[in-house]
Write a protein that holds these residues in place. Structure first.
Motif, short mmCIF file in Angstrom:
data_model
loop_
_atom_site.label_atom_id
_atom_site.label_comp_id
_atom_site.label_asym_id
_atom_site.label_seq_id
_atom_site.Cartn_x
_atom_site.Cartn_y
_atom_site.Cartn_z
N GLY A 259 68.75 -99.88 -3.55
CA GLY A 259 69.80 -100.64 -1.99
C GLY A 259 71.35 -101.42 -2.57
O GLY A 259 71.34 -101.60 -3.27
N VAL A 260 72.06 -100.75 -2.06
CA VAL A 260 73.57 -101.67 -1.89
C VAL A 260 74.01 -102.72 -1.14
O VAL A 260 74.09 -101.84 0.29
CB VAL A 260 74.59 -100.46 -2.79
N PRO A 261 75.21 -103.21 -1.12
CA PRO A 261 75.71 -104.22 0.13
C PRO A 261 76.66 -103.15 0.14
O PRO A 261 76.78 -102.28 0.40
CB PRO A 261 76.16 -105.51 -0.62
N PHE A 262 77.20 -103.57 2.07
CA PHE A 262 77.51 -102.85 3.00
C PHE A 262 78.83 -102.31 2.02
O PHE A 262 79.55 -101.98 3.01
CB PHE A 262 77.34 -103.34 4.66
N ASP A 263 79.59 -104.22 2.04
CA ASP A 263 81.17 -103.49 1.26
C ASP A 263 81.19 -102.88 0.08
O ASP A 263 82.30 -103.24 -0.57
CB ASP A 263 81.57 -105.28 0.87
N ALA A 264 80.42 -102.25 -0.71
CA ALA A 264 80.19 -101.22 -2.22
C ALA A 264 81.38 -100.52 -1.49
O ALA A 264 81.20 -99.87 -1.10
CB ALA A 264 78.64 -101.52 -2.77
N THR A 265 81.97 -99.62 -2.65
CA THR A 265 82.37 -98.93 -2.76
C THR A 265 81.71 -97.55 -2.91
O THR A 265 80.63 -97.87 -3.82
CB THR A 265 83.91 -99.14 -3.23
N VAL A 266 82.11 -96.52 -2.82
CA VAL A 266 81.68 -95.30 -3.54
C VAL A 266 81.31 -95.70 -5.19
O VAL A 266 80.12 -94.92 -5.66
CB VAL A 266 82.19 -94.10 -3.10
N ALA A 267 82.01 -95.55 -5.52
CA ALA A 267 82.08 -96.27 -6.95
C ALA A 267 80.86 -96.88 -7.66
O ALA A 267 79.59 -96.60 -8.29
CB ALA A 267 83.08 -96.04 -7.76
N ALA A 306 89.55 -91.09 -5.58
CA ALA A 306 89.36 -92.47 -4.51
C ALA A 306 88.39 -93.17 -4.29
O ALA A 306 87.93 -93.50 -3.55
CB ALA A 306 89.23 -91.30 -3.00
N ARG A 307 87.56 -93.28 -5.37
CA ARG A 307 86.16 -93.27 -5.26
C ARG A 307 85.53 -95.08 -5.08
O ARG A 307 85.24 -95.74 -4.81
CB ARG A 307 84.61 -93.18 -5.88
#
Length: 371
Positions: A259-267, A306-307
């Motif tokens: 799981g990762v927070p919704f505000d994380a980036t793709v990288a 762009a990640r």
């Protein structure tokens, strides 16, 4: 977890009363078969005999009483283990006792099953022993009572489902192996053997020895085969499917996820997934609920430069809120957890004991594994 009480259904048969908290039901066909048996005994070479009819009726009543004692023994044993018994159904050819059997244990299943034949054996031996003390019709009827109970005891003790002996086999194999469904498979195969043996003894042996087939015995054998074989086969199929289900867990059917927070980036999501060895990423809302998911491989489509600035919205597929199952769910527990989601979502999030996502499972793959 206890099961909710079954929905009320229209009563069947004739209610005779209640014993040990169970409703005692007599099926109407029993009365018809009793009269047929009485007529069979009452009709001989010299025509109808009132004495023969009386003996036949007495035999029918004794058979009914013997079956009742058999089922009453099952009821008493079930109550001794704290089981609630709803119904005792009596038919001319036997009966059954219906009781709540959630969370069964091998010992109680074996004891409850054995109680019926043991009771018939004791009653039969007692009646045969007492028959010698009476003359005439009374002694004859006592002998019939003893013989009927001994026959019921011996037949029900045969080691195959759906007979009581089959349930004892199930309990023993289950208790020794620790595999509930292996016990059912052994009992079901035993039932098939019993069904074939009945035909062989009634038809095959007489044909091979040239002694001639007794038509009445052959009819009874075919009747018993038509009851035992389908019941044993159905139990074998069910045990095979359910046994396979017990080996399947929600986690074993899922792709590893993190799981990762919704505000994380793709990288950031790729980095977390790489550290945990996950193939799927579950996007979590501010309150920790799963809102979406995506395969890590999907992020390869995002240009590397762009990640670090691309949000997860570009790769995330939505997940129905609350569509999750525990990683340890297996067998019937897994079925119960999955069924409510059919038609509502394509995937389920698999969570650990703390509610954190550890996998993503496709609903169709779960269905195939459980069918």
């Amino acid at each position: 977890m206890s099961q909710p009480p079954p929905r009320a259904r229209k009563p069947r048969g004739i209610t005779l009363g209640r014993v040990l908290g169970a409703r005692v039901v007599l099926m109407p066909s029993t009365i018809v078969m009793a009269l047929i048996l009485a007529a069979f005994y009452g009709t001989g070479e010299d025509g109808f005999s009132r004495q023969g009819f009386s003996i036949g009726l007495a035999v029918a009543i004794l058979l009914f009483v013997s079956v009742f004692l058999h089922e009453l023994a099952h009821t008493a044993a079930a109550r001794a283990f704290g089981r609630e018994v709803q119904e005792i159904v009596l038919t001319f050819f036997g009966g059954h006792t219906q009781f709540r059997s959630s969370d069964p244990r091998p010992l109680e299943i074996g004891v409850i099953a054995a109680a019926g034949p043991v009771t018939n054996a004791v009653v039969g031996a007692g009646a045969m022993a007492a028959a010698g003390a009476f003359d005439g019709m009374t002694g004859r009827i006592m002998s019939y009572a003893g013989l009927l109970n001994l026959i019921l005891a011996a037949f029900n003790a045969l080691p195959g489902s759906p007979l009581d002996g089959g349930r004892v086999v199930n309990a023993i194999v289950w208790g020794v192996s620790g595999d509930r469904w292996k016990g059912h498979r052994w009992a079901a195969n035993g039932g098939r053997i019993v069904a074939v043996a009945v035909i062989v003894l009634a038809v095959g042996v007489p044909l091979l020895t040239g002694s001639g087939v007794d038509i009445v015995a052959a009819i009874w054998a075919m009747f018993l085969f038509s009851v035992i074989w389908p019941a044993a086969s159905a139990e074998l199929r069910a045990a095979t499917v359910l046994g396979r289900r017990e080996k399947v867990t929600a986690l074993s059917l899922a792709a590893p996820a993190v799981g990762v927070p919704f505000d994380a980036t793709v990288a950031q999501a790729r980095e977390v997934a790489a550290r945990s060895g996950a193939r799927e990423v579950v996007v979590l809302t501010a309150d920790g609920q799963a809102a979406g998911h995506f395969p890590v491989a999907l992020t390869e489509a995002v240009p590397e430069e762009a990640r670090a600035t691309t949000t997860l919205m570009s790769v995330t597929m939505p997940v129905v809120r609350g569509a999750s199952i525990p990683a340890s769910a297996t067998g019937e527990g897994l079925v119960e957890a999955v069924v409510p989601w059919f038609g509502r979502t394509d995937v389920l999030v698999v969570t650990d004991d703390d509610g954190l996502p550890v996998g993503v499972a496709k609903l169709e793959e779960i269905r195939e594994a459980l069918s």
